[in-house]
Write a protein that holds these residues in place. Sequence first.
Motif, mmCIF file in Angstrom:
data_model
loop_
_atom_site.group_PDB
_atom_site.id
_atom_site.type_symbol
_atom_site.label_atom_id
_atom_site.label_comp_id
_atom_site.label_asym_id
_atom_site.label_seq_id
_atom_site.Cartn_x
_atom_site.Cartn_y
_atom_site.Cartn_z
ATOM 1 N N TYR A 4 3.781 39.838 -26.054
ATOM 2 C CA TYR A 4 4.115 38.662 -25.241
ATOM 3 C C TYR A 4 3.991 38.994 -23.749
ATOM 4 C CZ TYR A 4 6.836 34.998 -23.038
ATOM 5 O OH TYR A 4 7.241 33.979 -22.215
ATOM 6 N N ILE A 5 4.519 40.170 -23.357
ATOM 7 C CA ILE A 5 4.449 40.561 -21.946
ATOM 8 C C ILE A 5 2.996 40.730 -21.506
ATOM 9 C CG2 ILE A 5 5.023 42.396 -20.308
ATOM 10 C CD1 ILE A 5 7.590 42.845 -21.870
ATOM 11 N N VAL A 6 2.175 41.321 -22.387
ATOM 12 C CA VAL A 6 0.755 41.494 -22.052
ATOM 13 C C VAL A 6 0.075 40.135 -21.871
ATOM 14 C CG1 VAL A 6 -1.470 42.327 -22.908
ATOM 15 C CG2 VAL A 6 0.572 43.748 -23.169
ATOM 16 N N ARG A 7 0.370 39.203 -22.808
ATOM 17 C CA ARG A 7 -0.213 37.851 -22.696
ATOM 18 C C ARG A 7 0.223 37.178 -21.400
ATOM 19 N NH1 ARG A 7 1.065 37.006 -28.182
ATOM 20 N NH2 ARG A 7 2.801 35.662 -27.582
ATOM 21 N N ARG A 8 1.504 37.298 -21.062
ATOM 22 C CA ARG A 8 2.006 36.662 -19.853
ATOM 23 C C ARG A 8 1.381 37.286 -18.598
ATOM 24 N NH1 ARG A 8 3.607 33.597 -17.900
ATOM 25 N NH2 ARG A 8 5.783 33.462 -17.338
ATOM 26 N N LEU A 9 1.183 38.604 -18.633
ATOM 27 C CA LEU A 9 0.542 39.256 -17.485
ATOM 28 C C LEU A 9 -0.900 38.788 -17.319
ATOM 29 C CD1 LEU A 9 1.934 42.905 -17.827
ATOM 30 C CD2 LEU A 9 2.533 41.216 -16.097
ATOM 31 N N LEU A 10 -1.595 38.610 -18.443
ATOM 32 C CA LEU A 10 -2.968 38.097 -18.369
ATOM 33 C C LEU A 10 -2.980 36.672 -17.813
ATOM 34 C CD1 LEU A 10 -4.443 39.461 -21.739
ATOM 35 C CD2 LEU A 10 -4.950 40.261 -19.415
ATOM 36 N N GLN A 11 -2.007 35.863 -18.260
ATOM 37 C CA GLN A 11 -1.914 34.498 -17.729
ATOM 38 C C GLN A 11 -1.625 34.518 -16.230
ATOM 39 O OE1 GLN A 11 1.138 32.670 -20.105
ATOM 40 N NE2 GLN A 11 -0.110 32.632 -21.962
ATOM 41 N N MET A 12 -0.757 35.442 -15.822
ATOM 42 C CA MET A 12 -0.424 35.536 -14.397
ATOM 43 C C MET A 12 -1.651 35.892 -13.568
ATOM 44 S SD MET A 12 3.229 37.524 -14.714
ATOM 45 C CE MET A 12 3.280 38.009 -13.004
ATOM 46 N N ILE A 13 -2.488 36.772 -14.101
ATOM 47 C CA ILE A 13 -3.715 37.150 -13.372
ATOM 48 C C ILE A 13 -4.620 35.932 -13.204
ATOM 49 C CG2 ILE A 13 -5.826 38.530 -13.520
ATOM 50 C CD1 ILE A 13 -4.156 40.684 -14.942
ATOM 51 N N LEU A 14 -4.759 35.143 -14.283
ATOM 52 C CA LEU A 14 -5.612 33.946 -14.204
ATOM 53 C C LEU A 14 -5.055 32.933 -13.206
ATOM 54 C CD1 LEU A 14 -6.501 33.402 -17.987
ATOM 55 C CD2 LEU A 14 -7.979 34.273 -16.170
ATOM 56 N N PHE A 16 -3.094 33.588 -10.672
ATOM 57 C CA PHE A 16 -3.229 34.139 -9.314
ATOM 58 C C PHE A 16 -4.657 33.945 -8.798
ATOM 59 C CE2 PHE A 16 -4.253 37.638 -6.453
ATOM 60 C CZ PHE A 16 -3.259 37.480 -5.508
ATOM 61 N N ILE A 17 -5.637 34.232 -9.652
ATOM 62 C CA ILE A 17 -7.030 34.068 -9.227
ATOM 63 C C ILE A 17 -7.325 32.598 -8.914
ATOM 64 C CG2 ILE A 17 -9.432 34.209 -10.018
ATOM 65 C CD1 ILE A 17 -8.670 36.730 -11.555
ATOM 66 N N GLY A 18 -6.847 31.698 -9.791
ATOM 67 C CA GLY A 18 -7.090 30.269 -9.574
ATOM 68 C C GLY A 18 -6.449 29.774 -8.287
ATOM 69 N N THR A 19 -5.205 30.200 -8.050
ATOM 70 C CA THR A 19 -4.491 29.725 -6.861
ATOM 71 C C THR A 19 -5.125 30.257 -5.577
ATOM 72 O OG1 THR A 19 -2.467 29.816 -8.171
ATOM 73 C CG2 THR A 19 -2.220 29.568 -5.797
ATOM 74 N N THR A 20 -5.400 31.553 -5.560
ATOM 75 C CA THR A 20 -5.997 32.122 -4.345
ATOM 76 C C THR A 20 -7.403 31.571 -4.104
ATOM 77 O OG1 THR A 20 -6.710 34.036 -5.662
ATOM 78 C CG2 THR A 20 -4.675 34.270 -4.402
ATOM 79 N N PHE A 21 -8.116 31.262 -5.208
ATOM 80 C CA PHE A 21 -9.457 30.685 -5.037
ATOM 81 C C PHE A 21 -9.364 29.316 -4.352
ATOM 82 C CE2 PHE A 21 -13.036 28.102 -6.535
ATOM 83 C CZ PHE A 21 -14.096 28.904 -6.114
ATOM 84 N N ILE A 22 -8.382 28.514 -4.774
ATOM 85 C CA ILE A 22 -8.216 27.186 -4.157
ATOM 86 C C ILE A 22 -7.882 27.323 -2.671
ATOM 87 C CG2 ILE A 22 -6.746 25.129 -4.125
ATOM 88 C CD1 ILE A 22 -6.489 25.445 -7.175
ATOM 89 N N LEU A 71 -10.908 39.450 -3.160
ATOM 90 C CA LEU A 71 -10.140 39.957 -4.304
ATOM 91 C C LEU A 71 -10.176 41.482 -4.368
ATOM 92 C CD1 LEU A 71 -10.857 37.576 -7.328
ATOM 93 C CD2 LEU A 71 -8.765 37.810 -5.994
ATOM 94 N N SER A 72 -11.333 42.062 -4.085
ATOM 95 C CA SER A 72 -11.458 43.529 -4.103
ATOM 96 C C SER A 72 -10.530 44.162 -3.079
ATOM 97 C CB SER A 72 -12.905 43.939 -3.823
ATOM 98 O OG SER A 72 -13.773 43.377 -4.774
ATOM 99 N N VAL A 285 2.630 33.492 -4.123
ATOM 100 C CA VAL A 285 2.215 33.231 -5.514
ATOM 101 C C VAL A 285 2.678 34.357 -6.432
ATOM 102 C CG1 VAL A 285 0.199 33.079 -7.040
ATOM 103 C CG2 VAL A 285 0.238 31.792 -4.916
ATOM 104 N N VAL A 286 2.553 35.602 -5.968
ATOM 105 C CA VAL A 286 3.007 36.744 -6.777
ATOM 106 C C VAL A 286 4.516 36.663 -7.006
ATOM 107 C CG1 VAL A 286 3.280 39.254 -6.792
ATOM 108 C CG2 VAL A 286 1.120 38.252 -6.051
ATOM 109 N N VAL A 287 5.280 36.347 -5.966
ATOM 110 C CA VAL A 287 6.741 36.213 -6.104
ATOM 111 C C VAL A 287 7.082 35.137 -7.129
ATOM 112 C CG1 VAL A 287 8.863 35.532 -4.905
ATOM 113 C CG2 VAL A 287 7.227 37.036 -3.779
ATOM 114 N N PHE A 288 6.397 34.006 -7.029
ATOM 115 C CA PHE A 288 6.639 32.889 -7.944
ATOM 116 C C PHE A 288 6.324 33.290 -9.388
ATOM 117 C CE2 PHE A 288 5.588 28.910 -10.056
ATOM 118 C CZ PHE A 288 6.615 28.079 -9.627
#
Length: 309
Positions: A4-14, A16-22, A71-72, A285-288
Motif C-alpha cells: 500500500y505504501i509503495v502504491r501511494r508513493l507511486l501515486q504521489m510521484i504522479l 507531483f509531476i502533474g502539479t509541477t507540470f501545470i 525535474l532533473s 505540493v510535497v508537504v501536502f
Amino acid sequence: MFRYIVRRLLQMILVFIGTTFIVFTLMFAGGEGDPIQNLAGERPVSAVQRAQLEQQYHFNDPFLTRYWHYLSDLLHGDLGTSLTGRPVSEMILERLPTTAMLATIALLVAMIFGVLAGVIAGIKRGGIFDNSTLVLTLVIIGIPTVVLAPIGQLLFGIKWPIFPATANNPATWYELLLPGIILGALSLATAMRLTRASVSENLRADFVRTARSKGIPGRRVIGVHVLRNSLIPIVTFLGVELGSLMGGAIITESVFNITGIGNLLYKNLNLGDAPVVIGTVSVLVVVFLVANLIVDLLYAVLDPRIRYE
C-alpha cells in the motif's frame, strides 16, 4: 501495508509531476510572446541577461525538454535560482520554519478547540452550547480571512494590544499566536461542525446501544467507542488542512508582515519571479502529499478493521 505504501508513493510521484507540470506550463509557457519577458515580468531585459536566461532555462530547447531539465534539477535538490541571483532553496529554507510554526498554531487551535467543542455539542445536541457554537461557527465561516485578519489585528493588536500587531524577523511563537488563531479560525469552525455531526451519528449507532446495554459506563462508551469512530473523518480533514494551511497563509502573513512561505509566494507572484514561484509551489505540493500519506496510514490505527492489503 508495504504494498500500500509503495502504491501511494507511486501515486504521489504522479501527482507531483502533474502539479509541477501545470505550474511550470503556466509560468513559462503561459501567454503569448517572448518567454524570457514572461519570465522577467515587466523588468527590462538586456542582451547579456537574455543570453544568460536562455542558457539557464534552456529556452532554445523544446518545452518538454525544458521541463525535463527542471525535474532533473529537482531530483538533485536544485530548485533553481531566483531572478535576484539567490538560490530558491535557500530562500525557502529561510522562511519555511516560520510558516511551519504558524501552521502548527492554526492546526492546534482547530484540533483542541474545534474537536473539543464539537464533541460537547454532539453529546449535548439541541442544547444552549450546541446552538451557540453553531451560530458562532456560521459567523466565522461567513467571514473570509482577508476581512478577519485586519479586524483581528485592529482589535487585539492595536486597540487592545494583547498581541503584537506585526511580527519581527525571525518571528517568535508569541508574535505568531494571533495570526495563527486567525488562520486556524476557519479550520476550527469546520472541525467543530464535522466533529459534532460525526459524534451525533455514532451516538445513535448500534454498537453504542450494545455497549450501553452491557452496562459499560457512559464515559467509557464516549471515550472508547464513540470518539474513536468519530475521529476518522476529522483526522482526514485536519491532514488535508495542514497542507492547505501551509499554502493558504498568504493573506495572514501579508497582513501581519510575517516573513514566511506565503509572503514569499505573494511577493514573487507580484514580481513575476517564476523560479521562486515554481520552487515554492513544488515544496508545498510535497508537504501536502506527505500529510495526506500520514493521514491514510493513521486510518488503520484508529480503525483496526481497515486493512491495506
